[in-house]
Design a protein around this motif. Structure first.
Motif, PDB file in Angstrom:
ATOM      1  N   MET A  14      -2.417   0.316  -4.310  1.00 54.62           N
ATOM      2  CA  MET A  14      -1.355  -0.679  -4.214  1.00 54.62           C
ATOM      3  C   MET A  14      -0.432  -0.586  -5.423  1.00 54.62           C
ATOM      4  O   MET A  14      -0.885  -0.394  -6.556  1.00 54.62           O
ATOM      5  CB  MET A  14      -1.957  -2.088  -4.143  1.00 54.62           C
ATOM      6  CG  MET A  14      -3.067  -2.276  -3.124  1.00 54.62           C
ATOM      7  SD  MET A  14      -2.465  -2.337  -1.444  1.00 54.62           S
ATOM      8  CE  MET A  14      -1.607  -3.919  -1.482  1.00 54.62           C
ATOM      9  N   GLU A  20      -3.308   5.670   1.292  1.00 50.71           N
ATOM     10  CA  GLU A  20      -4.510   5.213   1.974  1.00 50.71           C
ATOM     11  C   GLU A  20      -5.430   6.391   2.261  1.00 50.71           C
ATOM     12  O   GLU A  20      -4.977   7.457   2.677  1.00 50.71           O
ATOM     13  CB  GLU A  20      -4.136   4.514   3.283  1.00 50.71           C
ATOM     14  CG  GLU A  20      -5.311   3.868   4.008  1.00 50.71           C
ATOM     15  CD  GLU A  20      -4.864   3.055   5.202  1.00 50.71           C
ATOM     16  OE1 GLU A  20      -5.541   3.128   6.248  1.00 50.71           O
ATOM     17  OE2 GLU A  20      -3.827   2.347   5.093  1.00 50.71           O
ATOM     18  N   ALA A  73      -8.270   8.231  -4.133  1.00 48.60           N
ATOM     19  CA  ALA A  73      -7.550   7.030  -4.557  1.00 48.60           C
ATOM     20  C   ALA A  73      -7.495   6.942  -6.079  1.00 48.60           C
ATOM     21  O   ALA A  73      -6.456   6.592  -6.659  1.00 48.60           O
ATOM     22  CB  ALA A  73      -8.217   5.793  -3.977  1.00 48.60           C
ATOM     23  N   SER A 132       0.851  -1.192   0.000  1.00 43.14           N
ATOM     24  CA  SER A 132       0.000   0.000   0.000  1.00 43.14           C
ATOM     25  C   SER A 132       0.888   1.244   0.000  1.00 43.14           C
ATOM     26  O   SER A 132       1.752   1.399   0.858  1.00 43.14           O
ATOM     27  CB  SER A 132      -0.903   0.003   1.230  1.00 43.14           C
ATOM     28  OG  SER A 132      -1.619   1.220   1.312  1.00 43.14           O
ATOM     29  N   THR A 181     -10.970   1.450   4.796  1.00 40.78           N
ATOM     30  CA  THR A 181     -10.195   2.417   4.028  1.00 40.78           C
ATOM     31  C   THR A 181     -10.066   1.961   2.581  1.00 40.78           C
ATOM     32  O   THR A 181     -10.407   0.821   2.237  1.00 40.78           O
ATOM     33  CB  THR A 181      -8.787   2.577   4.625  1.00 40.78           C
ATOM     34  OG1 THR A 181      -8.110   1.306   4.601  1.00 40.78           O
ATOM     35  CG2 THR A 181      -8.838   3.111   6.048  1.00 40.78           C
ATOM     36  N   GLN A 208      -7.151   1.723  -0.376  1.00 37.62           N
ATOM     37  CA  GLN A 208      -5.707   1.742  -0.548  1.00 37.62           C
ATOM     38  C   GLN A 208      -5.340   1.695  -2.020  1.00 37.62           C
ATOM     39  O   GLN A 208      -6.024   1.053  -2.818  1.00 37.62           O
ATOM     40  CB  GLN A 208      -5.049   0.562   0.185  1.00 37.62           C
ATOM     41  CG  GLN A 208      -5.265   0.560   1.683  1.00 37.62           C
ATOM     42  CD  GLN A 208      -4.675  -0.664   2.339  1.00 37.62           C
ATOM     43  OE1 GLN A 208      -4.311  -1.624   1.677  1.00 37.62           O
ATOM     44  NE2 GLN A 208      -4.582  -0.643   3.664  1.00 37.62           N
TER      45      GLN A 208
END
Length: 282
Positions: free
Chosen positions: A59, A19, A26, A16, A55, A57
Motif C-alpha cells: 500500500m 499484489e 511484497a 494497493s 493475497t 498487498q
C-alpha cells in the motif's frame, strides 16, 4: 475464506499498488519503494491457517501513486535486462570454455582487467589512491604468466610479475599521493583477491592429465549456478531467518543451507560423468 482486515482510518487515503501471494515479493517491492523515498506498508490478507487463500498487498499513499507505479515498472524492466544479460554471459562463458583455451584466456583476461578497475574505484571511495596503471600491468602479467606456464610450458612470466610488483612498490613511494603504504597494501590485496584466483583457475583443466579439459573448469561454474538458483527458490518459499541483513537483507539461512545441500547433491551426481573427477580415490 481470508480474514477481513480492518484498515485504520489513517490509511483510508492509501491504495494497493502491488499484489502477490508471496511475502518475499511484497517485501522486495516495499524496500525498493522506500529506498526511492516512497513510504509503503504491507497489508497481509493471507489466511494464517490456509496460505492458499488471500493475497499480500503493498500500500502507498494516493499522492505517491504515479511515482510508485513508475518505480515498480522499472523493477520489471531491470529484472528483464538482468535476465537477458545473465543469459548472454552464460552463453559467452560456456562458448569460450569449450571452444579453445585461447578463447578462455581472452575472456578472463578482460574480466580480470575490469575487476581490478572496479576494485580501484571502490578503494577510491575509501580515500585510497591506487596506482591503477601499474595494478593493471601487474594483474595482466600474473594472469598471462599462468596461462603461458600451462599452455606453452613457459615459466618466465612469473619472474616478470615479481619485477612488476617491485616497480609498483618503488613507484608508489615516489607518487606522494595519500598514504603510500596504504595504497600499496590495497594494490597487493587487489592482486591477491582478483588476479591470483583467476590465475589459479587456469590450472584446473590441466589437473588430471596435463591436457585441456574444459568440462573440469566448467564444473565449478555449474555448481555456482546450482547454488544461486536453489538458494533463491528455497529462500523464497521457506526463508524466515535473515543471513546477513546489513549486507544482503533478502538472503536467508534457509536459502543458504538449502542451496548448499542441493549443490553438494548435484556435485555428487555429476562428478562421476566428468573424466578425471572421482568421489573416492581408488
Amino acid at each position: 475464506m481470508p480474514p477481513v482486515i480492518q484498515i485504520p482510518d489513517r490509511m483510508n487515503n492509501w491504495i494497493s499498488i502491488f499484489e502477490t501471494d508471496q511475502l518475499y515479493k511484497a517485501e522486495l517491492v516495499k524496500s525498493v519503494l522506500c529506498d526511492n523515498g516512497v513510504e509503503a506498508v504491507i497489508l497481509n490478507q493471507k489466511d494464517s491457517s490456509y496460505n492458499t487463500f488471500g493475497t499480500i498487498q503493498v500500500m502507498v499513499s494516493c499522492d505517491h501513486k504515479d511515482q510508485a507505479e513508475e518505480i515498480i515498472k522499472s523493477i520489471h524492466c531491470n529484472f528483464v535486462k538482468r535476465a537477458i544479460s545473465g543469459l548472454f554471459f552464460v552463453v559467452i562463458l560456456t562458448g569460450c570454455i569449450f571452444l579453445h583455451p585461447l578463447c578462455f584466456f581472452v575472456l578472463f583476461f578482460i574480466i580480470n582487467i575490469l575487476g581490478l578497475r572496479e576494485f580501484s574505484m571502490m578503494a577510491r571511495r575509501m580515500n585510497v589512491d591506487i596506482n591503477l596503471p601499474m595494478l593493471l600491468i601487474c594483474g595482466s602479467i600474473l594472469f598471462t604468466a599462468g596461462f603461458l606456464h600451462k599452455y606453452l610450458g613457459n615459466r618466465d612470466g612469473y619472474l616478470y610479475f615479481f619485477i612488476a610488483t617491485f616497480v609498483l612498490s618503488i613507484w608508489e613511494l615516489y607518487r606522494k599521493k595519500g598514504n603510500s603504504f596504504q595504497n600499496l597494501s590495497f594494490s597487493y590485496y587487489g592482486l591477491l583477491y582478483l588476479s591470483l584466483p583467476f590465475t589459479l583457475l587456469i590450472y584446473l583443466p590441466y589437473m588430471t592429465n596435463d591436457e585441456w579439459r574444459p568440462e573440469i573448469i566448467f564444473f565449478p561454474f555449474l555448481l555456482v549456478w546450482f547454488n544461486d538458483t536453489f538458494a533463491f527458490l528455497l529462500g523464497s518459499q521457506f526463508g524466515r531467518h535473515k543471513l546477513f541483513p546489513r549486507i544482503s537483507p533478502k538472503k536467508s539461512w534457509e536459502g543458504a543451507i538449502g542451496g548448499g545441500i542441493c549443490t553438494i547433491l548435484a556435485a555428487l551426481f555429476i562428478a562421476p560423468y566428468i573424466e578425471g573427477l572421482t568421489i573416492y580415490n581408488n
